[in-house]
Design an enzyme around this catalytic site. Sequence first.
Site, mmCIF file in Angstrom:
data_model
loop_
_atom_site.group_PDB
_atom_site.id
_atom_site.type_symbol
_atom_site.label_atom_id
_atom_site.label_comp_id
_atom_site.label_asym_id
_atom_site.label_seq_id
_atom_site.Cartn_x
_atom_site.Cartn_y
_atom_site.Cartn_z
ATOM 1 N N GLY A 24 0.774 -1.380 0.068
ATOM 2 C CA GLY A 24 -0.018 0.259 -0.025
ATOM 3 C C GLY A 24 0.762 1.375 0.009
ATOM 4 O O GLY A 24 2.350 0.860 -0.185
ATOM 5 N N ILE A 81 2.174 3.106 2.499
ATOM 6 C CA ILE A 81 3.405 3.251 3.155
ATOM 7 C C ILE A 81 4.555 2.284 2.499
ATOM 8 O O ILE A 81 5.556 2.581 2.445
ATOM 9 C CB ILE A 81 2.985 2.894 4.499
ATOM 10 C CG1 ILE A 81 2.074 4.126 5.120
ATOM 11 C CG2 ILE A 81 4.234 3.107 5.546
ATOM 12 C CD1 ILE A 81 1.490 3.809 6.615
ATOM 13 N N THR A 101 6.437 -1.031 11.801
ATOM 14 C CA THR A 101 5.837 0.302 11.993
ATOM 15 C C THR A 101 4.320 0.033 11.665
ATOM 16 O O THR A 101 3.635 1.033 11.471
ATOM 17 C CB THR A 101 6.436 1.397 10.925
ATOM 18 O OG1 THR A 101 6.248 0.794 9.594
ATOM 19 C CG2 THR A 101 7.816 1.642 11.434
ATOM 20 N N ARG A 114 1.445 -3.001 13.064
ATOM 21 C CA ARG A 114 0.582 -3.239 13.992
ATOM 22 C C ARG A 114 1.218 -4.447 14.770
ATOM 23 O O ARG A 114 1.760 -5.428 14.019
ATOM 24 C CB ARG A 114 -0.696 -3.499 13.906
ATOM 25 C CG ARG A 114 -1.572 -2.146 13.637
ATOM 26 C CD ARG A 114 -1.820 -1.345 14.814
ATOM 27 N NE ARG A 114 -2.629 -0.250 14.524
ATOM 28 C CZ ARG A 114 -2.564 1.028 14.192
ATOM 29 N NH1 ARG A 114 -1.263 1.090 14.001
ATOM 30 N NH2 ARG A 114 -3.279 1.830 13.874
ATOM 31 N N GLU A 144 0.255 -2.143 24.050
ATOM 32 C CA GLU A 144 0.841 -0.974 24.011
ATOM 33 C C GLU A 144 0.131 -0.130 25.371
ATOM 34 O O GLU A 144 -1.166 -0.403 25.641
ATOM 35 C CB GLU A 144 0.699 -0.025 23.011
ATOM 36 C CG GLU A 144 1.307 -0.770 21.832
ATOM 37 C CD GLU A 144 1.314 -0.036 20.435
ATOM 38 O OE1 GLU A 144 0.824 1.163 20.500
ATOM 39 O OE2 GLU A 144 1.765 -0.559 19.328
ATOM 40 N N HIS A 158 5.537 3.841 19.520
ATOM 41 C CA HIS A 158 4.444 4.000 18.361
ATOM 42 C C HIS A 158 4.528 5.508 18.063
ATOM 43 O O HIS A 158 3.762 6.276 18.090
ATOM 44 C CB HIS A 158 3.210 3.821 18.824
ATOM 45 C CG HIS A 158 2.029 3.632 18.018
ATOM 46 N ND1 HIS A 158 1.140 2.366 18.111
ATOM 47 C CD2 HIS A 158 1.898 3.895 16.737
ATOM 48 C CE1 HIS A 158 0.427 2.301 16.821
ATOM 49 N NE2 HIS A 158 0.803 3.147 16.151
HETATM 50 C C1 GLV Z 1 -0.976 4.829 13.700
HETATM 51 O O1 GLV Z 1 -0.662 4.063 13.734
HETATM 52 C C2 GLV Z 1 -2.303 5.129 13.124
HETATM 53 O O2 GLV Z 1 -2.958 4.310 12.709
HETATM 54 O O3 GLV Z 1 -2.320 6.327 12.412
#
Ligand code: GLV
Length: 322
Positions: free
Chosen positions: A156, A158, A232, A234, A262, A281
């Site tokens: 995607g 990112i 980065t 989940r 978390e 996070h």
């Molecule tokens: C961060 O982890 C988000 O989902 O914006």
Amino acid sequence: MKSHVVVTLPLPSAVLDRLNRSFDIRLWSESEPIPEATLRAWVTGADAILCSLGTPVTAGVIASSAQLQTISSISVGVDHIDLAAATASGLPVGHTPDVLVDSTADMALALMLAVMRRIVEADQFVRRGEWGSGWSTDFFLGTDLSRATVGIVGLGPIGRAVASRVQSFGAEVIGWNRTTRQVAGVRNVALDDLFEAADVVSLHTAATAETHQLVSADRIGRMKPGAVLINTARGAIIDEPAMVRALQAGKIRAGLDVYDSEPLSPNSPLLGLDNVVLVPHLGSATRATRAAMIERALDNLASGLRGELLPWCANPDVYAKG
Ligand code: GLV
């Protein structure tokens, strides 16, 4: 009459002033997440919820108000919201895609380089005053991103931004996506093959029932000795105990922004390991990106309360239900 909005997290005062001008808000301003029972009580009779990660918006919370019109989250991920329950109740859920792509991709790169070049370990070494013997050829050796094969799990926005960044470092890039996606310079491979071939595996999928522990003990076992796992996305995507075992055995290295639970427990075995870099996070945590996320969330909130389509809707199928 102003709409009644439950805000589940502290926000900058300028944002609260704007919210107060338009809505009747009830604000949870503690740093601990609002307890579910309190949230249910507050949501009773509310028109909207403005929330973010850390506040589970359960089916029970959603059922607490018959007049709820929308839920707006200051996040791209919506795994903290029971999306199926929201959709079943006809509630559009807003999220904040696109604006955090570059910041999150930068964080993935920062973690890669920190792990591969042992930045945190070396920083602590210098601060402890242990740098006694100058320079030598085998001192704090790391590995090169330019010589690495980087495996991107999830192509995607990112994942693609990370691919283009590591390409500019000279890395070879392989990728996997649930539905095959052609991305310039990225060779698509089967997921197991990606884990076997990559020197760095970087995770960029959403947390869903399908991606739960996608990084299983078996796939971690397929990783090359010394390979680097970057998360980065989940925590739920990784079998965390299996990853911890591989890290403890010195088999892999990791750079983590997200965790199964978390905040990370002070008793987490991760805290004692040198071969992992841990951040709390922070993927989207730049001033400009957080401001852009808040703008999107406020636009979603206002649109939902006006009964208009949300500009950034995480459950667009809600509209198909009529
Ligand atoms: C961060 O982890 C988000 O989902 O914006």
